[in-house]
Design a protein around this motif. Structure first.
Motif, PDB file in Angstrom:
ATOM      1  N   ALA A 173       0.829  -1.204   0.000  1.00  0.00           N
ATOM      2  CA  ALA A 173       0.000   0.000   0.000  1.00  0.00           C
ATOM      3  C   ALA A 173       0.866   1.258   0.000  1.00  0.00           C
ATOM      4  O   ALA A 173       0.588   2.224  -0.724  1.00  0.00           O
ATOM      5  CB  ALA A 173      -0.933  -0.008   1.206  1.00  0.00           C
ATOM      6  N   ALA A 174       1.934   1.250   0.800  1.00  0.00           N
ATOM      7  CA  ALA A 174       2.803   2.422   0.882  1.00  0.00           C
ATOM      8  C   ALA A 174       3.559   2.655  -0.413  1.00  0.00           C
ATOM      9  O   ALA A 174       3.827   3.801  -0.799  1.00  0.00           O
ATOM     10  CB  ALA A 174       3.783   2.262   2.040  1.00  0.00           C
ATOM     11  N   GLU A 175       3.920   1.574  -1.098  1.00  0.00           N
ATOM     12  CA  GLU A 175       4.696   1.686  -2.333  1.00  0.00           C
ATOM     13  C   GLU A 175       3.815   1.759  -3.574  1.00  0.00           C
ATOM     14  O   GLU A 175       4.332   1.834  -4.688  1.00  0.00           O
ATOM     15  CB  GLU A 175       5.643   0.488  -2.451  1.00  0.00           C
ATOM     16  N   ASN A 176       2.501   1.726  -3.360  1.00  0.00           N
ATOM     17  CA  ASN A 176       1.558   1.697  -4.490  1.00  0.00           C
ATOM     18  C   ASN A 176       1.910   0.568  -5.448  1.00  0.00           C
ATOM     19  O   ASN A 176       1.884   0.705  -6.676  1.00  0.00           O
ATOM     20  CB  ASN A 176       1.553   3.040  -5.230  1.00  0.00           C
ATOM     21  N   ASP A 210       8.557  -2.698   7.012  1.00  0.00           N
ATOM     22  CA  ASP A 210       7.386  -1.869   7.304  1.00  0.00           C
ATOM     23  C   ASP A 210       7.716  -0.404   7.025  1.00  0.00           C
ATOM     24  O   ASP A 210       8.772   0.089   7.441  1.00  0.00           O
ATOM     25  CB  ASP A 210       7.011  -2.045   8.782  1.00  0.00           C
ATOM     26  N   PRO A 211       6.852   0.318   6.317  1.00  0.00           N
ATOM     27  CA  PRO A 211       7.141   1.728   5.989  1.00  0.00           C
ATOM     28  C   PRO A 211       7.500   2.573   7.207  1.00  0.00           C
ATOM     29  O   PRO A 211       8.321   3.496   7.109  1.00  0.00           O
ATOM     30  CB  PRO A 211       5.842   2.205   5.335  1.00  0.00           C
ATOM     31  N   GLN A 212       6.917   2.274   8.357  1.00  0.00           N
ATOM     32  CA  GLN A 212       7.193   3.067   9.557  1.00  0.00           C
ATOM     33  C   GLN A 212       8.555   2.734  10.170  1.00  0.00           C
ATOM     34  O   GLN A 212       9.009   3.435  11.081  1.00  0.00           O
ATOM     35  CB  GLN A 212       6.100   2.844  10.595  1.00  0.00           C
ATOM     36  N   TRP A 213       9.196   1.681   9.669  1.00  0.00           N
ATOM     37  CA  TRP A 213      10.468   1.251  10.247  1.00  0.00           C
ATOM     38  C   TRP A 213      11.610   1.321   9.247  1.00  0.00           C
ATOM     39  O   TRP A 213      12.702   0.786   9.496  1.00  0.00           O
ATOM     40  CB  TRP A 213      10.330  -0.175  10.788  1.00  0.00           C
ATOM     41  N   THR A 259      12.495  -5.329  -8.316  1.00  0.00           N
ATOM     42  CA  THR A 259      11.776  -4.192  -7.741  1.00  0.00           C
ATOM     43  C   THR A 259      10.960  -3.518  -8.836  1.00  0.00           C
ATOM     44  O   THR A 259      11.223  -3.696 -10.028  1.00  0.00           O
ATOM     45  CB  THR A 259      12.733  -3.127  -7.167  1.00  0.00           C
ATOM     46  N   GLN A 260       9.977  -2.737  -8.416  1.00  0.00           N
ATOM     47  CA  GLN A 260       9.338  -1.854  -9.373  1.00  0.00           C
ATOM     48  C   GLN A 260      10.354  -0.808  -9.816  1.00  0.00           C
ATOM     49  O   GLN A 260      11.222  -0.405  -9.040  1.00  0.00           O
ATOM     50  CB  GLN A 260       8.127  -1.153  -8.737  1.00  0.00           C
ATOM     51  N   GLU A 261      10.226  -0.351 -11.057  1.00  0.00           N
ATOM     52  CA  GLU A 261      11.167   0.640 -11.552  1.00  0.00           C
ATOM     53  C   GLU A 261      11.115   1.910 -10.719  1.00  0.00           C
ATOM     54  O   GLU A 261      12.144   2.533 -10.440  1.00  0.00           O
ATOM     55  CB  GLU A 261      10.864   0.953 -13.023  1.00  0.00           C
ATOM     56  N   VAL A 262       9.905   2.287 -10.318  1.00  0.00           N
ATOM     57  CA  VAL A 262       9.738   3.487  -9.490  1.00  0.00           C
ATOM     58  C   VAL A 262       9.581   3.035  -8.036  1.00  0.00           C
ATOM     59  O   VAL A 262       8.477   2.814  -7.546  1.00  0.00           O
ATOM     60  CB  VAL A 262       8.510   4.307  -9.934  1.00  0.00           C
ATOM     61  N   ASN A 263      10.690   2.868  -7.362  1.00  0.00           N
ATOM     62  CA  ASN A 263      10.701   2.448  -5.961  1.00  0.00           C
ATOM     63  C   ASN A 263      12.001   2.928  -5.341  1.00  0.00           C
ATOM     64  O   ASN A 263      12.985   2.180  -5.271  1.00  0.00           O
ATOM     65  CB  ASN A 263      10.570   0.925  -5.851  1.00  0.00           C
ATOM     66  N   PRO A 264      12.042   4.191  -4.898  1.00  0.00           N
ATOM     67  CA  PRO A 264      13.303   4.779  -4.419  1.00  0.00           C
ATOM     68  C   PRO A 264      13.963   4.000  -3.284  1.00  0.00           C
ATOM     69  O   PRO A 264      15.190   3.886  -3.245  1.00  0.00           O
ATOM     70  CB  PRO A 264      12.878   6.179  -3.961  1.00  0.00           C
ATOM     71  N   ALA A 265      13.162   3.451  -2.359  1.00  0.00           N
ATOM     72  CA  ALA A 265      13.745   2.754  -1.207  1.00  0.00           C
ATOM     73  C   ALA A 265      14.517   1.516  -1.651  1.00  0.00           C
ATOM     74  O   ALA A 265      15.688   1.337  -1.285  1.00  0.00           O
ATOM     75  CB  ALA A 265      12.642   2.375  -0.214  1.00  0.00           C
TER      76      ALA A 265
END
Length: 329
Positions: free
Chosen positions: A37-40, A97-100, A135-141
């Motif tokens: 959800a956070a990474e769409n 987890d996005p929060q971590w 990874t998705q191409e658009v995924n900075p993390a």
């Protein structure tokens, strides 16, 4: 983060780590859904796909998975590795987890994954090989994590889609009949798949167990899948297996039928079987109330699949990147 001794678990971000166990699946799935959800993300692992980690005899979960829990026992990170016997490539998957994030957790788990795969190669008497992840191409993390750890992008895969209105009707070639996929055809199709994909980048033969995992997915739709049979010999000439993700409408705003695997054996290529299978799939999707057809393709596929799909009206939606690093340094 300081390098850890062999076989130790990461310490990072205040989490406690241990291998995944059967009882973790609900928390693991919830974590996967939070990350998606956070990474769409346009897809994420299903419950049945996660469950295979506890059934995989080649990659036992006790040795090849890792879970990070906070002080309240909430699942905050996961990592897994897989490798087929004798293969020159191992695979790494995971998430935080996005929060971590941004606490060194991802880097710590990646170190553990690489170390574990080196041990897998050594246990087979092989020199260190490649580790691969996607990874998705658009995924900075994820992009930043891999680039910073010395990984290189080596391949791109395009998700493609087309509306089912105006979908082309393609005649089945002479000497071929399309049959609905059944369990009786599961093994012949597996063998045909292993042959058809032998010349595809990144593809490895699927074992009976691995093939069974695919067919047990809650998203698999046998009624949307078909097998091209040679009318003279009865052999499998080609096949397409389809999926339906019930969450896709909420994510994409459209109902989609997804062609998970499409293949034609070499001796039957160049006769229009793949086009006929796709046309048949689109008709099945439309009859089931779908609005679009979707699939993924290696942009450098040696069989010219990208051109085939474009000719059938599919257009790129987004891309996935394959990353690699040689574990020998």
């Amino acid at each position: 983060m300081t390098a850890l001794p062999d076989n130790s678990l990461p310490w990072a971000g205040g989490l406690a780590f241990r291998p995944l166990a059967d009882g973790d699946i609900d928390g693991w799935l919830a974590l996967v859904e939070r990350i998606a959800a956070a990474e769409n993300a346009h897809w994420h692992e299903t419950r049945s796909e996660l469950a295979t980690s506890f059934e995989d005899s080649v990659n036992p979960s006790a040795e090849n998975t890792l879970a990070g829990f906070d002080a309240d026992g909430v699942h905050r990170a996961y990592a897994s590795v897989s490798k087929n016997p004798g293969a020159a490539v191992g695979y790494a998957f995971g998430g935080v987890d996005p929060q971590w994030q941004r606490r060194g957790i991802g880097a710590g788990m990646l170190f553990w994954q690489e170390d574990r795969l080196r041990a897998r190669f050594a246990s087979e008497g092989l020199p260190p090989g490649m580790v691969r992840s996607y990874t998705q191409e658009v995924n900075p993390a994820h992009t930043g994590l891999f680039a910073g750890a010395g990984y290189l992008p080596v391949r791109y895969f395009s998700e493609m889609a087309r509306p089912l209105s105006g979908a082309p009707a393609v005649a089945v070639p002479s000497g071929i009949v399309l049959s609905l996929f059944t369990q009786a055809l599961a093994e012949p199709v597996r063998l045909a798949h292993n042959e058809a994909f032998a010349d595809h980048w990144g593809s490895e033969p699927r074992s009976v167990q691995q093939w069974g995992f695919l067919l047990k997915s809650e998203n698999f739709r046998a009624a949307w899948s078909a097998v091209a049979l040679d009318t003279r010999t009865g052999e499998v000439a080609g096949y397409q297996l389809s999926m339906y993700d019930p969450e896709r409408f909420a994510k994409e705003g459209r109902q989609e039928g997804y062609t998970e695997i499409l293949g034609v054996r070499r001796a039957w290529r160049g006769r229009g079987i793949a086009s006929a299978l796709l046309s048949d799939a689109m008709a099945r999707y439309r009859a089931a109330g779908m609005e679009h057809a979707c699939l993924d393709v290696d942009t450098e596929n040696p069989t010219g699949a990208l051109g085939l799909y474009e000719g059938m009206g599919y257009r790129p939606v987004r891309r996935t990147v394959a990353w690699e690093k040689h574990l020998g340094g």
